[in-house]
Enzyme design. Structure first.
Site, short mmCIF file in Angstrom:
data_model
loop_
_atom_site.label_atom_id
_atom_site.label_comp_id
_atom_site.label_asym_id
_atom_site.label_seq_id
_atom_site.Cartn_x
_atom_site.Cartn_y
_atom_site.Cartn_z
NE ARG A 129 -27.79 -6.85 -4.34
CZ ARG A 129 -28.86 -7.37 -4.94
NH1 ARG A 129 -29.94 -7.65 -4.22
NH2 ARG A 129 -28.85 -7.58 -6.22
CE LYS A 151 -6.86 -5.42 6.44
NZ LYS A 151 -5.40 -5.69 6.30
CD GLU A 193 -0.58 -11.12 13.71
OE1 GLU A 193 -0.36 -9.92 13.93
OE2 GLU A 193 -0.65 -11.60 12.56
CE LYS A 235 -6.61 -5.72 13.35
NZ LYS A 235 -6.61 -7.09 12.79
CD GLU A 245 -4.19 -2.80 4.87
OE1 GLU A 245 -3.71 -3.15 3.79
OE2 GLU A 245 -4.51 -3.58 5.78
NE ARG A 249 -7.11 -2.58 9.32
CZ ARG A 249 -8.36 -3.04 9.36
NH1 ARG A 249 -9.37 -2.22 9.11
NH2 ARG A 249 -8.60 -4.30 9.64
CG ASN A 253 -0.32 -4.85 6.18
OD1 ASN A 253 -1.13 -5.69 6.57
ND2 ASN A 253 -0.65 -3.86 5.37
CG HIS A 256 1.19 -9.59 8.12
ND1 HIS A 256 1.74 -9.23 9.34
CD2 HIS A 256 0.04 -10.26 8.41
CE1 HIS A 256 0.94 -9.65 10.31
NE2 HIS A 256 -0.08 -10.27 9.78
CG HIS A 260 0.44 -12.86 3.97
ND1 HIS A 260 -0.35 -11.78 3.67
CD2 HIS A 260 -0.01 -13.32 5.17
CE1 HIS A 260 -1.23 -11.58 4.64
NE2 HIS A 260 -1.05 -12.50 5.56
CG HIS A 272 -1.23 -16.05 10.01
ND1 HIS A 272 -1.04 -15.56 8.74
CD2 HIS A 272 -1.38 -14.96 10.82
CE1 HIS A 272 -1.08 -14.24 8.77
NE2 HIS A 272 -1.29 -13.85 10.01
#
Length: 374
Positions: A129, A151, A193, A235, A245, A249, A253, A256, A260, A272
């Site tokens: 947990r 993330k 990036e 960032k 997000e 935020r 993206n 992306h 993606h 990537h």
């Protein structure tokens, strides 16, 4: 802004609802991994997670550092590559940690690139947990992007990062000296990036990157440190405003949604950053076509991406309709329309309609722009 003690590393502090953590940037920091990890994440033992390539380079050194610092550490490896960032690998890692008797007094050290950071972070978020995690990125892309912001997750057959959790690290340790072992293609992918950060938030930074490409690609540690600092500042500021997000935020993206899709359709043969470069170039064109992005922005962006050695068009044989279909499984789809982060101009992202920081685009509009770009 980044702070640095005389002769010491730069420090960027990220503030979130769950507290604060530091990002330390500086040459030679990897040699202090154990000491700094114990300072910011004091646990009885540590599970170092790395892919097999990074483990060969740095695994034994990392374990030895913890042992010399008086802490137990075990190395857990997995096969390198985005294709292995999945639930099966997550299960294998957690099973091996359980078999090794790793309890709740364990800290996880994510040692590697973005795949490792996401995967090890998800292990930490879910094991018993939740365990604390220290991110130790070894690629430029991970240093400036994926290690910051909390993330974590794994990919599924339906798309990238569709199973995951938010878990802010206790510490991020970025040592530009480890980039000396990074292939130049991976450096270029990381620059994608950084270029994105300039495009969405800082025109002067965007122009500085353009003028510094030779030094960056040559591995100049001082110039790389400056790049890492500024990207991390951007960032960190965005994450501090919107940890989960829900709004601003989403500007991160940019590139992306298409990126993606292109990455997945390439079978992850594209790095990537290469896929995100293609996504940014095309999404800038889309923004111009929709009247959201200032005219000339896409050409300016494409010139810098190309100068960095990055692709800006779909790979030969990749069908526009397949790309648009692949975007529909992305996390950014809302209300039956795929959502895109778009620019107003270089240095400024668009807040979107009603300040939602995302633009819903019909499939036909997306397909039209892809057809033009082929």
């Amino acid at each position: 802004m980044a702070k640095a003690e005389p002769g010491g590393p730069s420090r960027v502090t990220v503030s979130t609802t769950g507290g604060q953590y530091d990002i330390l940037i500086g040459a030679g920091l990897f040699s202090r991994l154990a000491v700094l990890s114990r300072k910011h994440c004091e646990e009885h033992r540590y599970a170092i997670v790395a892919d097999d390539r990074v483990a060969d380079l740095y695994g034994a050194r990392a374990v030895r550092g913890f042992e010399e610092a008086g802490a137990g550490a075990s190395l857990f490896t997995f096969r390198a590559g985005e294709a292995n960032k999945n639930r099966a690998t997550w299960a294998d890692l957690t099973d091996r940690m359980l078999a090794a008797g790793m309890g709740r007094d364990t800290g996880v050290i994510a040692l590697g690139g973005g795949v490792t950071g996401d995967l090890a972070g998800f292990v930490a978020a879910t094991y018993m947990r939740g365990l604390p995690v220290v991110q130790v990125p070894t690629t430029l892309l991970a240093m400036i992007d994926s290690s910051v912001g909390g993330k974590t997750g794994v990919d599924t057959a339906a798309g990238k990062n569709l199973v995951g959790a938010f878990l802010q690290p206790r510490l991020v340790l970025a040592d530009p000296e480890v980039l000396a072992t990074l292939p130049v293609a991976e450096v270029r992918a990381g620059l994608a990036e950084a270029i994105k950060h300039g495009a969405i938030a800082d025109e002067a930074y965007f122009d500085w990157i353009s003028g510094s490409l030779s030094a960056l690609l040559a591995g100049d540690v001082e110039v790389l440190s400056r790049l890492i600092r500024r990207s991390v500042e951007i960032k960190a500021e965005v994450v501090g405003r919107d940890e989960r997000e829900a709004g601003p935020r989403k500007m991160l993206n940019f590139g992306h949604t298409f990126g993606h899709a292109v990455e997945a359709l390439s079978g992850f043969r594209l790095l990537h950053g290469e896929a995100i470069a293609i996504g940014m170039a095309i999404e800038a064109r889309l923004g111009e076509r929709l009247g959201i992005t200032a005219a000339g922005t896409a050409d300016r962006l494409a010139r810098v991406l190309s100068a960095a050695g990055l692709p800006t068009r779909l790979p030969t044989g990749m069908e526009p309709r397949a790309v648009v279909e692949a975007t529909r499984s992305d996390k950014k789809a809302r209300g039956g329309r795929v959502e895109y982060a778009l620019l107003e101009r270089i240095g400024a992202a668009s807040a979107g309609p009603d300040g939602r920081w995302g633009w819903g685009v019909e499939d036909g509009e997306a397909t039209d722009i892809l057809n033009l770009e082929c």
